[in-house]
Write a protein that holds these residues in place. Structure first.
Motif, PDB file in Angstrom:
ATOM      1  N   ASP A 291     -11.619  -2.899   4.092  1.00 53.65           N
ATOM      2  CA  ASP A 291     -11.290  -1.681   3.324  1.00 53.65           C
ATOM      3  C   ASP A 291     -10.568  -2.011   2.006  1.00 53.65           C
ATOM      4  OD1 ASP A 291      -9.408  -2.486   5.351  1.00 53.65           O
ATOM      5  OD2 ASP A 291      -8.215  -0.692   4.987  1.00 53.65           O
ATOM      6  N   HIS A 292     -10.157  -3.284   1.844  1.00 56.03           N
ATOM      7  CA  HIS A 292      -9.360  -3.650   0.668  1.00 56.03           C
ATOM      8  C   HIS A 292     -10.115  -4.418  -0.414  1.00 56.03           C
ATOM      9  CE1 HIS A 292      -5.506  -2.357   2.444  1.00 56.03           C
ATOM     10  NE2 HIS A 292      -6.168  -2.573   3.558  1.00 56.03           N
ATOM     11  N   TRP A 293     -11.355  -4.843  -0.126  1.00 57.97           N
ATOM     12  CA  TRP A 293     -11.996  -5.720  -1.142  1.00 57.97           C
ATOM     13  C   TRP A 293     -13.498  -5.508  -1.309  1.00 57.97           C
ATOM     14  CZ3 TRP A 293     -15.748  -8.632   1.061  1.00 57.97           C
ATOM     15  CH2 TRP A 293     -15.638  -8.892   2.436  1.00 57.97           C
TER      16      TRP A 293
ATOM     17  N   GLY B 251       0.451  -5.162   0.442  1.00 62.57           N
ATOM     18  CA  GLY B 251      -0.713  -5.206   1.334  1.00 62.57           C
ATOM     19  C   GLY B 251      -0.386  -4.454   2.613  1.00 62.57           C
ATOM     20  N   ASP B 252      -1.066  -4.778   3.691  1.00 57.79           N
ATOM     21  CA  ASP B 252      -0.891  -4.009   4.932  1.00 57.79           C
ATOM     22  C   ASP B 252       0.293  -4.449   5.779  1.00 57.79           C
ATOM     23  OD1 ASP B 252      -2.992  -2.496   4.196  1.00 57.79           O
ATOM     24  OD2 ASP B 252      -4.284  -2.993   5.893  1.00 57.79           O
ATOM     25  N   VAL B 253       1.092  -5.400   5.289  1.00 62.48           N
ATOM     26  CA  VAL B 253       2.332  -5.716   5.992  1.00 62.48           C
ATOM     27  C   VAL B 253       3.174  -4.441   6.076  1.00 62.48           C
ATOM     28  CG1 VAL B 253       4.521  -6.965   5.776  1.00 62.48           C
ATOM     29  CG2 VAL B 253       2.353  -8.163   5.416  1.00 62.48           C
TER      30      VAL B 253
ATOM     31  N   GLY C 145      -0.127  -1.047   1.684  1.00 59.88           N
ATOM     32  CA  GLY C 145      -1.587  -1.116   1.808  1.00 59.88           C
ATOM     33  C   GLY C 145      -2.185   0.239   2.140  1.00 59.88           C
ATOM     34  N   HIS C 146      -1.425   1.025   2.916  1.00 64.11           N
ATOM     35  CA  HIS C 146      -1.790   2.401   3.258  1.00 64.11           C
ATOM     36  C   HIS C 146      -0.511   3.221   3.218  1.00 64.11           C
ATOM     37  CE1 HIS C 146      -5.685   1.065   5.103  1.00 64.11           C
ATOM     38  NE2 HIS C 146      -4.988  -0.041   5.246  1.00 64.11           N
ATOM     39  N   GLY C 147      -0.566   4.403   2.627  1.00 66.39           N
ATOM     40  CA  GLY C 147       0.621   5.257   2.597  1.00 66.39           C
ATOM     41  C   GLY C 147       0.921   5.731   1.195  1.00 66.39           C
TER      42      GLY C 147
HETATM   43 ZN   LIG Z   1      -5.980  -1.930   5.496  1.00 67.15          ZN
END
Ligand SMILES: [Zn+2]
Length: 306
Positions: A100-102, A196-198, A233-235
């Motif tokens: 979903d990120h690249w 990122g998604d961390v 990454g999300h939010g």
């Molecule tokens: Zn993600």
């Protein structure tokens, strides 16, 4: 005649309406804009737009942090940014290997010959024939133009770049956190950090390829940096509080799962004992929480640390 009109209307609606993401860039701070995705799983309805993709204006070009779920998304994001300022994209940085990120990378490669930096896992785990999660969710039409291309340069140690008037540092977490190779990106002068998604906020995280202990370590690394803005990454929260949901979730998850193990709870019972009720009303709790708890149990079963 009437039938013909109806038929041509149906045909044109099939062939001419690409998915319209209706994208509005959110200005995070000076020279940084982001497209903030839906707090949801990738679906046909959201066109896979459920992760964040950001533009940094580095004087005469843009630098991208993650490129979204497909070519069409990337193209529409660029069109929306062009209304602010039409600049070429010189560099793309991918925070981690989840698709979903690249999957928008090839838009920037084909249009600007942008250089792509990222973790080695994208090149190791994917090739042009890979059937990613997005391939399975989105229709062929919505996926039109998308090609899986390799990252040009792997980042496995801290790297500081000077691009135009911007200094950008890419920092590998160095241990399995959200995936086994996560990068976070820091702009010390603007005090902006892209995690990122961390970090995710406003929703329950997905820890399917990650580690509770590693994520807590990565969160400490992020906390140690001097940032005023954090893009997850999300939010949607990009303020000082952007990290709080994730810190709370993983701290409680670790503490409660370890406590349950101490009390000799079995793997089969763990999701009944550790329910993470504070997060019950957040999006994706139903879809992801039990799996996170179970995976945490597997990871922490033989944990010796404190
Ligand atoms: Zn993600």
């Amino acid at each position: 005649m009437f039938k013909k009109i109806i038929l041509s209307f149906i045909l044109s609606s099939i062939y001419t309406f690409a998915f319209d993401y209706n994208l509005k860039p959110v200005k995070v701070t000076n020279d940084v804009w982001c497209f903030l995705g839906k707090l949801d799983m990738p679906t046909k309805e959201n066109g896979g737009f459920m992760s964040n993709s950001c533009y940094i204006k580095a004087d005469k070009s843009y630098v991208l942090i993650d490129t979204g779920a497909n070519f069409q998304f990337a193209k529409q994001a660029y069109e929306a940014m062009s209304k602010i300022e039409k600049l070429p994209v010189s560099l793309v940085i991918n925070s981690h290997s989840h698709d979903d990120h690249w999957l928008g990378n090839n838009f920037y490669k084909e249009t600007f010959n942008a250089k792509i930096l990222g973790p080695s896992l994208i090149n190791k785990d994917y090739n042009e024939n890979s059937n990613t999660r997005m391939h399975q969710v989105l229709s062929k039409d919505d996926f039109k133009g998308t090609k899986i291309i390799p990252v040009d340069e792997i980042v496995n140690e801290t790297k500081t770049l000077k691009i135009g008037n911007k200094e950008i540092t890419i920092i590998p977490v160095g241990t399995k956190a959200h995936t086994s190779e996560d990068l976070f990106i820091f702009m010390p002068n603007e005090k902006v950090l892209f995690s990122g998604d961390v970090v995710m906020n406003g929703r329950v995280t997905s820890n399917r390829d990650g580690s509770v202990i590693g994520t807590l370590k990565a969160l400490d690394m992020i906390k140690a940096k001097d940032w005023d803005y954090l893009v997850a990454g999300h939010g949607l929260d990009t303020s000082k509080t952007a990290i709080n949901d994730t810190v709370e979730y993983f701290s409680l998850l670790k503490q409660r799962v370890l406590e349950a193990i101490e009390n000799e709870t079995m793997g089969t019972e763990i999701t009944k004992v550790v329910t993470m009720d504070e997060f019950k009303d957040k999006p994706l709790y139903g879809e992801l929480n039990n799996k996170n708890v179970y995976d945490a149990f597997r990871e922490l079963e033989f944990y010796e640390g404190d």
